[in-house]
Design a protein around this motif. Structure first.
Motif, short mmCIF file in Angstrom:
data_model
loop_
_atom_site.label_atom_id
_atom_site.label_comp_id
_atom_site.label_asym_id
_atom_site.label_seq_id
_atom_site.Cartn_x
_atom_site.Cartn_y
_atom_site.Cartn_z
N GLY A 155 -3.86 49.21 35.87
CA GLY A 155 -4.48 50.44 35.40
C GLY A 155 -3.48 51.53 35.06
N GLU A 156 -2.18 51.24 35.22
CA GLU A 156 -1.17 52.26 34.95
C GLU A 156 -1.10 52.61 33.47
N GLN A 157 -1.30 51.64 32.59
CA GLN A 157 -1.30 51.95 31.15
C GLN A 157 -2.41 52.95 30.83
N ASP A 158 -3.59 52.74 31.41
CA ASP A 158 -4.70 53.68 31.20
C ASP A 158 -4.34 55.07 31.72
N PRO A 160 0.41 44.37 24.50
CA PRO A 160 0.28 45.51 23.60
C PRO A 160 0.64 46.81 24.31
N LEU A 161 1.45 47.62 23.68
CA LEU A 161 1.66 48.98 24.15
C LEU A 161 0.47 49.85 23.80
N LEU A 162 -0.26 49.43 22.79
CA LEU A 162 -1.36 50.23 22.26
C LEU A 162 -2.32 49.36 21.47
N LYS A 163 -3.61 49.57 21.66
CA LYS A 163 -4.64 49.02 20.78
C LYS A 163 -5.37 50.21 20.21
N ASP A 164 -5.43 50.29 18.90
CA ASP A 164 -6.04 51.48 18.31
C ASP A 164 -6.61 51.14 16.95
N LEU A 184 -12.58 55.36 8.31
CA LEU A 184 -12.00 54.47 9.31
C LEU A 184 -11.46 53.22 8.64
N MET A 185 -10.37 52.68 9.21
CA MET A 185 -9.80 51.43 8.72
C MET A 185 -9.86 50.42 9.86
N ALA A 186 -9.12 49.35 9.75
CA ALA A 186 -9.19 48.26 10.72
C ALA A 186 -8.52 48.61 12.04
N GLY A 187 -8.87 47.87 13.10
CA GLY A 187 -8.20 47.99 14.37
C GLY A 187 -6.81 47.39 14.30
N GLN A 188 -5.93 47.80 15.22
CA GLN A 188 -4.55 47.35 15.15
C GLN A 188 -3.94 47.27 16.55
N ILE A 189 -3.01 46.33 16.71
CA ILE A 189 -2.23 46.16 17.93
C ILE A 189 -0.81 46.64 17.65
N TYR A 190 -0.22 47.37 18.60
CA TYR A 190 1.15 47.86 18.48
C TYR A 190 1.95 47.44 19.71
N GLY A 191 3.24 47.14 19.49
CA GLY A 191 4.06 46.73 20.62
C GLY A 191 5.54 46.93 20.39
N LEU A 192 6.33 46.21 21.18
CA LEU A 192 7.78 46.18 21.04
C LEU A 192 8.15 45.01 20.15
N PRO A 229 -7.52 58.94 26.39
CA PRO A 229 -7.96 57.70 27.03
C PRO A 229 -7.93 56.54 26.04
N PRO A 230 -7.65 55.33 26.53
CA PRO A 230 -7.60 54.16 25.64
C PRO A 230 -8.91 53.94 24.90
N ASP A 231 -8.80 53.45 23.68
CA ASP A 231 -9.98 53.12 22.89
C ASP A 231 -10.25 51.64 23.05
#
Length: 249
Positions: free
Chosen positions: A225-228, A100-104, A192-200, A237-239
């Protein structure tokens, strides 16, 4: 003559291989993940994509355009990847993924001061909601019963519609919401809505070796830890509340 032709073919072979293995990354204007600043494409997701491509030794191009066009290009053109793309079951089979590039978490925003408090899905469906054409949020809204969704070409237009009162609600990620508030936009959380994964999301004809190389480097980026650190550098900061729901392909 044959010797000369053979030598020419040998000299061109590395060039042909490099061209064949070039990946084309396409994205949209959607701060803080991917956007143009001082004439350069930058952002949380952009930084990650460039780092993992370079670490994997992959040649690449990077272009920013309206989301619907970028998404269509990745579906139709080999060696093309679109980001930052929301992952769901319907999209899982349409692309090969690097996650994941992002979890949000997603959130519905309202204009600051509007009286749309303590919204439920039922109440929210009675209001006018807007989003971007081809955006994952549109599918998420339709899945929970929203029908008449006002569509724009990019998030800036949707945001202007919200602030001007042309729409009542707009969906986005919590991280984008925090960035908008930090930048002084008059928006508030409505629900608030549901959690989601984002990527390439890459074209299915993209060589598996390239996908595996990108995924391996992204895994290293996360474990180190570089993504953080990238998130922190952009003030977000990451959620960690968003759960991983099995997104690797």
């Amino acid at each position: 003559m044959k010797t000369l032709l053979f030598a020419l073919c040998l000299s061109l072979a590395p060039l042909s291989h490099a061209v064949a293995d070039t990946l084309h990354f396409v994205t949209e204007e959607y701060a803080p993940f991917n956007y143009i600043k001082d004439g350069k494409i930058t952002g949380i997701a952009v930084d990650q994509v460039e780092k993992i491509a370079k670490a994997a030794g992959i040649d690449y191009t990077l272009e920013i355009m309206p989301w619907a066009r970028a998404f269509a290009m990745a579906e139709k053109q080999p060696n093309t990847c679109v980001f930052t793309t929301g992952y769901n079951r319907e999209r899982a089979e349409r692309f090969v993924w690097v996650n994941p590039l992002l979890k949000d978490q997603m959130v519905l925003l309202k204009r600051k001061g509007d009286a749309h408090d303590d919204l439920t899905i039922v109440k929210a469906r009675e209001l006018k909601v807007g989003s971007q054409r081809g955006d994952f949020a549109v599918e998420a809204l339709e899945l929970i019963g929203f029908k008449d969704i006002d569509l724009a070409s990019d998030i800036d237009i949707t945001l202007r519609k919200l602030i001007s009162g042309r729409i009542d609600l707009m969906p986005t990620s919590v991280k984008t919401y925090k960035k908008l508030v930090k930048d002084g936009y008059p928006v508030e959380k409505a629900m608030l809505m549901a959690g989601q994964i984002y990527g390439l999301a890459c074209n299915k004809q993209t060589p598996q070796g390239l996908i595996k190389g990108l995924q391996a480097e992204l895994d290293k980026l996360i474990l180190s830890g570089e993504q953080d650190r990238i998130f922190t550098a952009y003030g977000l900061p990451p959620d960690t509340r968003t759960a991983d729901n099995g997104t690797k392909n």
